[in-house]
Every structure is written in C-alpha cells, then in structure tokens.
Scaffold this motif. Sequence first.
Motif, PDB file in Angstrom:
ATOM      1  N   ALA A 121       0.959  -1.221   0.044  1.00 25.86           N
ATOM      2  CA  ALA A 121      -0.078   0.133   0.061  1.00 25.86           C
ATOM      3  C   ALA A 121       0.713   1.299  -0.062  1.00 25.86           C
ATOM      4  O   ALA A 121       0.556   2.257  -0.596  1.00 25.86           O
ATOM      5  CB  ALA A 121      -1.051  -0.006   1.083  1.00 25.86           C
ATOM      6  N   ALA A 122       1.868   1.215   0.813  1.00 25.86           N
ATOM      7  CA  ALA A 122       2.815   2.487   0.669  1.00 25.86           C
ATOM      8  C   ALA A 122       3.474   2.775  -0.641  1.00 25.86           C
ATOM      9  O   ALA A 122       3.561   3.705  -0.825  1.00 25.86           O
ATOM     10  CB  ALA A 122       3.962   2.316   1.778  1.00 25.86           C
ATOM     11  N   ALA A 123       3.978   1.464  -1.449  1.00 26.86           N
ATOM     12  CA  ALA A 123       4.417   1.726  -2.753  1.00 26.86           C
ATOM     13  C   ALA A 123       3.497   2.380  -3.812  1.00 26.86           C
ATOM     14  O   ALA A 123       3.739   3.317  -4.357  1.00 26.86           O
ATOM     15  CB  ALA A 123       4.643   0.480  -3.303  1.00 26.86           C
ATOM     16  N   ASP A 124       2.170   2.226  -3.530  1.00 23.96           N
ATOM     17  CA  ASP A 124       0.922   2.813  -4.131  1.00 23.96           C
ATOM     18  C   ASP A 124       0.989   4.239  -3.996  1.00 23.96           C
ATOM     19  O   ASP A 124       0.304   5.102  -4.775  1.00 23.96           O
ATOM     20  CB  ASP A 124      -0.179   2.160  -4.089  1.00 23.96           C
ATOM     21  CG  ASP A 124      -0.222   0.756  -4.587  1.00 23.96           C
ATOM     22  OD1 ASP A 124       0.480   0.411  -5.566  1.00 23.96           O
ATOM     23  OD2 ASP A 124      -1.138  -0.135  -4.431  1.00 23.96           O
ATOM     24  N   GLU A 125       1.583   4.690  -2.873  1.00 22.32           N
ATOM     25  CA  GLU A 125       1.561   6.221  -2.461  1.00 22.32           C
ATOM     26  C   GLU A 125       2.647   7.015  -3.226  1.00 22.32           C
ATOM     27  O   GLU A 125       2.774   8.188  -3.161  1.00 22.32           O
ATOM     28  CB  GLU A 125       1.783   6.457  -0.895  1.00 22.32           C
ATOM     29  CG  GLU A 125       0.404   5.901   0.038  1.00 22.32           C
ATOM     30  CD  GLU A 125      -0.810   6.833  -0.341  1.00 22.32           C
ATOM     31  OE1 GLU A 125      -0.803   8.030  -0.755  1.00 22.32           O
ATOM     32  OE2 GLU A 125      -1.809   6.271  -0.591  1.00 22.32           O
ATOM     33  N   ARG A 126       3.560   6.179  -3.810  1.00 22.16           N
ATOM     34  CA  ARG A 126       4.585   6.705  -4.792  1.00 22.16           C
ATOM     35  C   ARG A 126       5.592   7.269  -4.074  1.00 22.16           C
ATOM     36  O   ARG A 126       6.184   8.505  -4.530  1.00 22.16           O
ATOM     37  CB  ARG A 126       4.156   7.464  -5.727  1.00 22.16           C
ATOM     38  CG  ARG A 126       2.834   6.813  -6.431  1.00 22.16           C
ATOM     39  CD  ARG A 126       2.261   7.544  -7.807  1.00 22.16           C
ATOM     40  NE  ARG A 126       3.240   7.184  -8.800  1.00 22.16           N
ATOM     41  CZ  ARG A 126       3.086   7.808 -10.313  1.00 22.16           C
ATOM     42  NH1 ARG A 126       2.064   8.471 -10.462  1.00 22.16           N
ATOM     43  NH2 ARG A 126       4.113   7.545 -11.037  1.00 22.16           N
ATOM     44  N   ILE A 127       5.922   7.187  -2.711  1.00 22.17           N
ATOM     45  CA  ILE A 127       6.914   7.844  -1.980  1.00 22.17           C
ATOM     46  C   ILE A 127       8.206   7.592  -2.273  1.00 22.17           C
ATOM     47  O   ILE A 127       8.960   8.625  -2.612  1.00 22.17           O
ATOM     48  CB  ILE A 127       6.848   7.469  -0.389  1.00 22.17           C
ATOM     49  CG1 ILE A 127       7.046   6.026  -0.404  1.00 22.17           C
ATOM     50  CG2 ILE A 127       5.530   7.901   0.186  1.00 22.17           C
ATOM     51  CD1 ILE A 127       7.091   5.625   1.291  1.00 22.17           C
ATOM     52  N   GLY A 128       8.586   6.513  -3.069  1.00 23.74           N
ATOM     53  CA  GLY A 128       9.803   6.387  -3.510  1.00 23.74           C
ATOM     54  C   GLY A 128      10.175   7.339  -4.853  1.00 23.74           C
ATOM     55  O   GLY A 128      11.362   7.808  -5.014  1.00 23.74           O
ATOM     56  N   ALA A 129       9.045   7.211  -5.741  1.00 24.10           N
ATOM     57  CA  ALA A 129       9.162   7.831  -6.985  1.00 24.10           C
ATOM     58  C   ALA A 129       9.307   9.533  -6.754  1.00 24.10           C
ATOM     59  O   ALA A 129       9.716  10.157  -7.548  1.00 24.10           O
ATOM     60  CB  ALA A 129       7.890   7.569  -7.847  1.00 24.10           C
ATOM     61  N   LEU A 130       8.644   9.892  -5.604  1.00 18.81           N
ATOM     62  CA  LEU A 130       8.564  11.320  -5.391  1.00 18.81           C
ATOM     63  C   LEU A 130      10.066  11.671  -4.949  1.00 18.81           C
ATOM     64  O   LEU A 130      10.178  13.033  -5.208  1.00 18.81           O
ATOM     65  CB  LEU A 130       7.570  11.680  -4.257  1.00 18.81           C
ATOM     66  CG  LEU A 130       7.258  12.998  -3.853  1.00 18.81           C
ATOM     67  CD1 LEU A 130       6.646  13.680  -5.154  1.00 18.81           C
ATOM     68  CD2 LEU A 130       6.187  13.263  -2.647  1.00 18.81           C
ATOM     69  N   CYS A 131      10.898  10.785  -4.163  1.00 15.14           N
ATOM     70  CA  CYS A 131      12.011  11.380  -3.564  1.00 15.14           C
ATOM     71  C   CYS A 131      12.898  12.102  -4.384  1.00 15.14           C
ATOM     72  O   CYS A 131      13.520  13.101  -4.218  1.00 15.14           O
ATOM     73  CB  CYS A 131      12.664  10.304  -2.925  1.00 15.14           C
ATOM     74  SG  CYS A 131      11.885   9.543  -1.620  1.00 15.14           S
ATOM     75  N   PRO A 132      13.194  11.645  -5.804  1.00 16.19           N
ATOM     76  CA  PRO A 132      14.058  12.615  -6.725  1.00 16.19           C
ATOM     77  C   PRO A 132      13.464  13.775  -7.087  1.00 16.19           C
ATOM     78  O   PRO A 132      14.555  14.551  -7.519  1.00 16.19           O
ATOM     79  CB  PRO A 132      14.067  11.552  -7.827  1.00 16.19           C
ATOM     80  CG  PRO A 132      13.614  10.259  -7.382  1.00 16.19           C
ATOM     81  CD  PRO A 132      12.681  10.572  -6.522  1.00 16.19           C
ATOM     82  N   VAL A 133      12.443  14.173  -6.826  1.00 20.88           N
ATOM     83  CA  VAL A 133      11.861  15.343  -7.481  1.00 20.88           C
ATOM     84  C   VAL A 133      12.259  16.549  -6.254  1.00 20.88           C
ATOM     85  O   VAL A 133      11.911  17.734  -6.876  1.00 20.88           O
ATOM     86  CB  VAL A 133      10.269  15.284  -7.802  1.00 20.88           C
ATOM     87  CG1 VAL A 133      10.185  14.368  -8.760  1.00 20.88           C
ATOM     88  CG2 VAL A 133       9.278  15.555  -6.662  1.00 20.88           C
ATOM     89  N   LEU A 134      12.606  16.274  -5.158  1.00 18.84           N
ATOM     90  CA  LEU A 134      12.727  17.229  -4.099  1.00 18.84           C
ATOM     91  C   LEU A 134      14.131  17.878  -4.374  1.00 18.84           C
ATOM     92  O   LEU A 134      15.005  17.473  -4.406  1.00 18.84           O
ATOM     93  CB  LEU A 134      12.909  16.445  -2.730  1.00 18.84           C
ATOM     94  CG  LEU A 134      11.589  15.495  -2.262  1.00 18.84           C
ATOM     95  CD1 LEU A 134      11.838  15.210  -0.898  1.00 18.84           C
ATOM     96  CD2 LEU A 134      10.145  16.565  -2.367  1.00 18.84           C
ATOM     97  N   ALA A 135      13.670  19.382  -4.466  1.00 18.01           N
ATOM     98  CA  ALA A 135      14.814  20.313  -4.712  1.00 18.01           C
ATOM     99  C   ALA A 135      15.848  20.325  -3.644  1.00 18.01           C
ATOM    100  O   ALA A 135      15.637  20.067  -2.467  1.00 18.01           O
ATOM    101  CB  ALA A 135      14.454  21.751  -5.177  1.00 18.01           C
ATOM    102  N   SER A 136      16.933  20.734  -4.121  1.00 19.54           N
ATOM    103  CA  SER A 136      18.251  20.641  -2.917  1.00 19.54           C
ATOM    104  C   SER A 136      17.754  21.860  -1.719  1.00 19.54           C
ATOM    105  O   SER A 136      18.498  21.667  -0.762  1.00 19.54           O
ATOM    106  CB  SER A 136      19.475  21.316  -3.460  1.00 19.54           C
ATOM    107  OG  SER A 136      19.482  22.473  -4.196  1.00 19.54           O
ATOM    108  N   ASP A 137      17.023  22.824  -2.065  1.00 21.02           N
ATOM    109  CA  ASP A 137      16.492  23.589  -1.376  1.00 21.02           C
ATOM    110  C   ASP A 137      15.287  23.404  -0.313  1.00 21.02           C
ATOM    111  O   ASP A 137      14.803  24.160   0.346  1.00 21.02           O
ATOM    112  CB  ASP A 137      16.551  25.331  -1.645  1.00 21.02           C
ATOM    113  CG  ASP A 137      15.287  25.188  -2.815  1.00 21.02           C
ATOM    114  OD1 ASP A 137      15.089  24.173  -3.292  1.00 21.02           O
ATOM    115  OD2 ASP A 137      14.994  26.285  -3.145  1.00 21.02           O
TER     116      ASP A 137
END
Length: 235
Positions: A121-137
Amino acid sequence: MGAAAGKVKAAVRAAGKVAGKRARTGTDAVPRPRADAVRNRERILAAARDVLVEFGPAAPLDEIARRAGVGNATLYRHFPDRPALIHHVVLFGLDRVTALAVDSLAEEPDAFAALCRFTHAAADERIGALCPVLASDFDHDHPELVASREVLEETIEALLTAGRTSGLVRADIGVGDLMIALSQLSRPLPGTGCFDANVFVHRHLQLFLDGLRAPARSELPGSATTLADLRRKPM
C-alpha cells in the motif's frame, strides 16, 4: 495478533502524536476548514504527487489543478506558491503512509500479513518515486516534517516489532532497511518513461518481503538500519 496486541496499541498512540506535534508548531491554530475545502485540498495533493512524479519539480501547476478538478484560484488559495505545495505533498505522503501502517497492524490476522499489506500500500503512495523530485533547497528539517517523520518511524518500528515478537519477521531488519527497499523498488527506472510499472513494483516488493520472513536463511552484513542512519548518509 496475540503477543503483538500491545504493539497495535503503541502504533495507534504513535499516529495520534502527529496532531500534538503539529499543534506545537502553531499550524493547528486556525479555524477548522469546511468539508468541501478539505476534499479539494486532498484532491490537489494527490494530483500534485502524481504530476510531480511524472514531470519533476518544475511540474506545471495548471496540470495539477486540471487533474484535481479544481480551478487555479482554488489551488493557489490552498498553496500560495510551488515550495508550499511541494512541502505539503511530502507531508501528505508521510501522514498517509503512517496511517497505512496503523491500519495494517490493527486489521490483519498476523504481523507478516500486516507488513506485506503496509509495504504494498505504501508503494502505491509513490513515496519512492517522489524522492528524486525534491529540490536541494527543500527544507527537510521543517518542524512539521520532523514531527511526521518521527511518528512514521515509531509506527513502522511497532509494525516490525510485532513481526519479530510473533516470530514471523527476521530479527536483523530495521525501519531504515524497509524504507530503503520501498523507496528504491517503487521508483520508475531512469530514462524509461515507465510510469505504468506497478506490476513490476509489486512483484519485486514481494520478493523482498519473502526475504524478511523468519527464520532467516542467511546472515546480513552490517547492522539493522534506522531512519537516523539514512539522514546521516545521503542516499
């Protein structure tokens, strides 16, 4: 769950700490929003998560509003700028994953079934896919995010402890180990444009979960990983 019953209660209490910790940041000192406003906000956050995963941190806000079924004015009324929107998308994801852990532990017949239900269920929340989009700031140490991360860690630890106590989950696994696997295995392969890869995600997560069953068939190198370890060692 027998011996794990106390862990269920601990997880529920842990999830309840979110509201208390948020209150200390001052974010709850506002009037309760109307039900339609809450629904709009949740639709925006869910749509923003998907659009951010698909397009990255420069995702078009117009597309987010369109997928949420709201006007641009409604989006900006809830989130005045892009950094505020990204902050709340991450917070939304953390809190939803915590709730999934609590529900899984409380409702499944045994601790390993609870762990499997939570992970998929946590995978379906796409938390892993979201991680790379977080900006350095991005402000990873914002008080709201710190509070939600702490509750998430406590709740998943309760889930794993229930598994260890019942003899169904190997003893040498920590919260960080589970979250690394969840994050890495739920990301689309870079450069593939493979946004419909859910079938592969769940196949590989189940292979990983089968490796968590007790008795363990091998001895893992190193020690169990915590979320604190992940914060000290950039992934």
